[in-house]
Design an enzyme around this catalytic site. Sequence first.
Site, PDB file in Angstrom:
ATOM      1  N   LYS A 204       6.396  57.905  42.454  1.00 49.36           N
ATOM      2  CA  LYS A 204       5.555  56.771  42.897  1.00 49.36           C
ATOM      3  C   LYS A 204       4.112  57.153  42.590  1.00 49.36           C
ATOM      4  CE  LYS A 204       3.259  54.434  45.545  1.00 49.36           C
ATOM      5  NZ  LYS A 204       1.947  54.286  44.955  1.00 49.36           N
ATOM      6  N   GLU A 279       0.822  68.110  50.534  1.00 50.92           N
ATOM      7  CA  GLU A 279      -0.509  68.583  50.109  1.00 50.92           C
ATOM      8  C   GLU A 279      -1.502  67.528  50.580  1.00 50.92           C
ATOM      9  OE1 GLU A 279      -1.317  71.299  48.479  1.00 50.92           O
ATOM     10  OE2 GLU A 279       0.403  71.938  47.291  1.00 50.92           O
ATOM     11  N   CYS A 313      -9.720  67.143  46.612  1.00 51.75           N
ATOM     12  CA  CYS A 313      -9.201  67.557  47.928  1.00 51.75           C
ATOM     13  C   CYS A 313      -9.864  68.848  48.409  1.00 51.75           C
ATOM     14  CB  CYS A 313      -7.692  67.714  47.867  1.00 51.75           C
ATOM     15  SG  CYS A 313      -7.142  68.783  46.543  1.00 51.75           S
ATOM     16  N   GLU A 410     -13.051  64.109  56.484  1.00 52.44           N
ATOM     17  CA  GLU A 410     -13.098  64.115  55.020  1.00 52.44           C
ATOM     18  C   GLU A 410     -13.743  62.822  54.532  1.00 52.44           C
ATOM     19  OE1 GLU A 410      -9.350  63.544  52.873  1.00 52.44           O
ATOM     20  OE2 GLU A 410      -9.938  65.178  51.540  1.00 52.44           O
TER      21      GLU A 410
END
Length: 507
Positions: A204, A279, A313, A410
Amino acid sequence: MSIDSAETYFDNYFDTYQVPASVRSFLARSHQLFIDGAWVDSSDGATVPVTEPSTTQTISNIASATVADLDKAVAAARREFDGGSWSRFTPLEREGLLHKLADLIEANTEELALLESIDVGKPLAEAEMDIQGTIDTYRYFAGWASKISGRSGEAAGLPGDYVTYTRKEPVGVVGVIVPWNFPLQTLAWKLGAALAAGCTTVVKPPEITSLTTLRFAELVSESGIPGGVVNILTGKGSTVGAALAGHKGIDKVTFTGSTPTGKSVGHAALENLTRMTLELGGKSPVLVFADSDLDKAVEEVAMGIFFNAGQICDAGSRLYVEDAIYDEFMGKLVENAKSWVIGPGLDPESAIGPVVSENQCNSVMGYIQTGIDEGATLLCGGNRLDRTGYFIEPTIFGDCNNQMTIVQEEIFGPVLVAQRFSTEEQAIELANDNQYGLAATIYSQNLNRVHRLSKVLKAGSVYVNAQSSIDPAMPFGGFKNSGFGRDLGPEQLDSVTETKTVWITLS
Ligand code: NAD
């Protein structure tokens, strides 16, 4: 270059940057799903528009997969895994096919890099690095296909005479869910190990940046990898992504994305005891000590947060600078930040492109406002450019503290939050005071300090006098809310294999 009007997109923008016909015609196609080696429409015919972030124009449409499409893809992957042609390929044959795939990606580097740059908005030179990283990852895992093996062992206390050994068997059908910031490279991080081990896959891709994955699917076909081994279902995370995570026919789900979505994927997977690798997000601290090479640190700290417009990230997004050098360091860093040329990814002058989407732009600008409201000092940037596209200035806040939202959450944009520290102990405490634990960076010439800190920083990767060093041979993943499991390196192989212990009684 300025884009005068969005309507002139195809005429001016692509002409200005001499985008080749092959890329234009790829974009103009109607993009289908890749199931069992064939291109098919979504079962309900739905599509999702693709928006180019420098111009905000729709440049393509991709199919939006349904749960019925997912069922077909999982069935094809299951057939190939359980006795289908893929299950009969020898490890050396899989190795050869992965090298062939890497060769095909290499031969199409220019087209793939252009597509990635257009789709994500990143400077073309950065997209080229992504494609090289993709090639390296498939080559690295190609080599593992013929080297994955169990071990023979001896029972330690059990009386009797046995032959014992372990087998490493492919885990089965792997569901792969990928985010939008490094679409093709992150996919390689998942597929390389899975295919090397003999698994089959249902992918996906990110709904807003699927284009290179679709071109990649054509290369998968060309490589000779049988239909059904790699299935690509573009579309919405909330429907096909969620259904994939919770599908009973999936043996392992490997997800890269945000922490909230990762938790929901984890819950869905746990329902079927599906194995999982997560992750997730990060808010990685960078510690700059007075004994570091300041000019080098300035360059790299800026690169660590502004590369890919901060949409990384493990971006070094929380900066802690030792008191004695704080003012000098921040002065140089602000000068550096102001020097970044902002522009479309295809413009060779651009060092920083737009952020990927309107949602992301609004989210980053919201955090900038929060920082101002919380009383942080805006040292530079802070604005969205007054032009078409999702362009945000490289932004640095000083005088922050760990209670601020902009320090704890974040942001995933070109925004750095900085504060002082006075002792090593305080630096460690501040660095570890966060829900995330993906990476941490130390700038210091003091070897003993570097070893002390590398041991106590709670992060999956510690970079010393460097930023975001990534290599297919070295594992990558998070502590704490940055997830669990590792991609890359031999460590990843355990997550795509089951270990079976065989006991043979000799008496
Ligand atoms: P996201 O979590 O919104 O989406 C990631 C993927 O999950 C996309 O393909 C999306 O379509 C899909 N998805 C969305 N909802 C879903 C659901 N309910 N069930 C299953 N799948 C669903 O993340 P994003 O915005 O695409 O990417 C940015 C995030 O990814 C950041 O938090 C970043 O830190 C993280 N990230 C982590 C790593 C890492 O290696 N740790 C690498 C890159 C990005």
